[in-house]
Design a protein around this motif. Structure first.
Motif, PDB file in Angstrom:
ATOM      1  N   GLN A  44     -25.723 -89.161 -43.311  1.00 23.01           N
ATOM      2  CA  GLN A  44     -26.808 -90.135 -43.675  1.00 23.01           C
ATOM      3  C   GLN A  44     -27.215 -89.965 -45.034  1.00 23.01           C
ATOM      4  O   GLN A  44     -27.229 -90.969 -45.994  1.00 23.01           O
ATOM      5  CB  GLN A  44     -27.931 -90.364 -42.741  1.00 23.01           C
ATOM      6  CG  GLN A  44     -28.802 -91.340 -42.960  1.00 23.01           C
ATOM      7  CD  GLN A  44     -29.983 -91.338 -41.906  1.00 23.01           C
ATOM      8  OE1 GLN A  44     -30.441 -90.515 -41.828  1.00 23.01           O
ATOM      9  NE2 GLN A  44     -30.651 -92.418 -41.781  1.00 23.01           N
ATOM     10  N   GLU A  84     -24.725 -91.180 -47.498  1.00 21.43           N
ATOM     11  CA  GLU A  84     -24.328 -92.667 -47.444  1.00 21.43           C
ATOM     12  C   GLU A  84     -25.720 -93.405 -48.340  1.00 21.43           C
ATOM     13  O   GLU A  84     -25.486 -94.272 -48.896  1.00 21.43           O
ATOM     14  CB  GLU A  84     -24.772 -92.993 -45.880  1.00 21.43           C
ATOM     15  CG  GLU A  84     -24.123 -94.380 -45.823  1.00 21.43           C
ATOM     16  CD  GLU A  84     -24.357 -94.690 -44.205  1.00 21.43           C
ATOM     17  OE1 GLU A  84     -25.078 -95.891 -43.874  1.00 21.43           O
ATOM     18  OE2 GLU A  84     -23.886 -94.173 -43.379  1.00 21.43           O
ATOM     19  N   VAL A 118     -34.810 -88.149 -44.188  1.00 18.71           N
ATOM     20  CA  VAL A 118     -33.615 -88.242 -44.079  1.00 18.71           C
ATOM     21  C   VAL A 118     -33.043 -86.803 -43.364  1.00 18.71           C
ATOM     22  O   VAL A 118     -33.060 -85.882 -44.005  1.00 18.71           O
ATOM     23  CB  VAL A 118     -32.650 -88.461 -45.079  1.00 18.71           C
ATOM     24  CG1 VAL A 118     -31.338 -88.551 -44.628  1.00 18.71           C
ATOM     25  CG2 VAL A 118     -33.223 -89.894 -45.815  1.00 18.71           C
TER      26      VAL A 118
END
Length: 67
Positions: free
Chosen positions: A19, A22, A14
Motif C-alpha cells: 500500500q 501504491e 499506512v
C-alpha cells in the motif's frame, strides 16, 4: 491572476509495504500530471511501529495561474 504557494503535505497511518508503494506511485503521478514533479520533493519513512509515512514539500513557492 496568479499566486505563489508553498506546498507541503503529510500522509500517515499506512501499515503495509505494498500500500505504501501504491501511494508513492499515486503521488508521483499527481505531481507529473500537474507538471510539478521537478519542484516537489517526496520523502518516505517507516516509524518505530512499522507504519509508513510520507511527506512532501515544494522546493520553492509554486506559481499558480488562475484562468
Amino acid at each position: 491572476m496568479s499566486v505563489n504557494i508553498d506546498l507541503a503535505f503529510t500522509v500517515t497511518g499506512v501499515t503495509g509495504e505494498s500500500q505504501a508503494w501504491e501511494i508513492v506511485r499515486a503521488l508521483q503521478q499527481l505531481m507529473d500530471e500537474e507538471d510539478i514533479a521537478n519542484q516537489v520533493t517526496i520523502g518516505v519513512a517507516v516509524d518505530d511501529d512499522g507504519a509508513y509515512f510520507f511527506s512532501g514539500d515544494s522546493d520553492f513557492p509554486l506559481g499558480i495561474s488562475v484562468l
